[in-house]
Design a protein around this motif. Sequence first.
Motif, short mmCIF file in Angstrom:
data_model
loop_
_atom_site.label_atom_id
_atom_site.label_comp_id
_atom_site.label_asym_id
_atom_site.label_seq_id
_atom_site.Cartn_x
_atom_site.Cartn_y
_atom_site.Cartn_z
N THR A 114 0.83 -1.21 0.00
CA THR A 114 0.00 0.00 0.00
C THR A 114 0.86 1.26 0.00
OG1 THR A 114 -1.69 -1.21 1.24
CG2 THR A 114 -1.87 1.18 1.18
N THR A 130 -3.79 1.38 -4.65
CA THR A 130 -3.94 1.81 -3.25
C THR A 130 -5.23 1.26 -2.65
OG1 THR A 130 -2.69 3.84 -3.70
CG2 THR A 130 -4.06 3.79 -1.71
N LEU A 134 -5.50 -1.72 0.24
CA LEU A 134 -6.25 -1.47 1.47
C LEU A 134 -7.28 -2.57 1.71
CD1 LEU A 134 -6.80 2.40 1.34
CD2 LEU A 134 -5.36 1.13 2.94
#
Length: 289
Positions: A114, A130, A134
């Motif tokens: 990340t 990203t 997550l």
Amino acid sequence: MGAPAARGIYSPAQEQSGRFGGRGRTEPRPALPAGTPVVSRGLGWREMQRQSALRDPTKHRRATQYTRMLLTYLLEPKAGKEEVVMKLKKLESRVSTGRKWFRLGNVVHAVQATEQSIRATNPVPRLCLTLANLNRVIYFVCDTVLWVKSVGLASGINKDTWRRRAARHYCCFLLLSLVRDVYEISLQMGRVACDRARREESSSWDLPAYSVADEETEWLQSFLLLFRSLKHHAPLLLDTVKNFCDILIPLDQLGIYKPNTGIIGLGGLMSSVAGIITVAYPQMKLRTR
């Protein structure tokens, strides 16, 4: 004098003494030029397995688990294979349990991924990766909660709720990863099409007239363009195959698509082999730009 060497068996000592093959003289091998790479024969796959097992042991455990699942599906309908099927199911359960001991390392790796994706220069991969990573972190957290429940360290945890929650975040992770793959494929197809148009423009003086047949073969040209794009970009091909095969697992857990265990086992095995290749050969991993 020592015992005579067995006929037809080669040893370095025989080559030095000149007794190999019944010859009475030594035939030295020609020296290789300086800088010539020496290639080890027959050790490519074993060396790749050794390196990938050292760098990421979960890949091999995962490949073993889905291989057992596929073999169980193939052998279960056959008569007289009940004992083999039971052994395969027990081994699959043990391997699946063993993989769960590496969850802490998976969480750390997902957090690091990340952080790396946030620093990507291209906005589309940065956003997709990203959000994907997550969701992957949350998936591993949910999986850890399920493990805590299974070993009896905590009570009052609804196993079905957390299992569906984990599958939902894993599915989101794979969908976002596939969106990134589709974006990279479109960029690669654009580059290949531009290069081809540039070569055709420089090699031909007169452009052919447009015909109706061009519309009929447009789908074929698009397929060939996609094939050429992935052929010249092996990391992108491996990443796409891996994510596409993996997504069958959460789709089955969420009840969106219900494939049989054979398809899940084959998809998991293909995905694991692609993962082993990227671990053994880091240059085959799709890079974030």
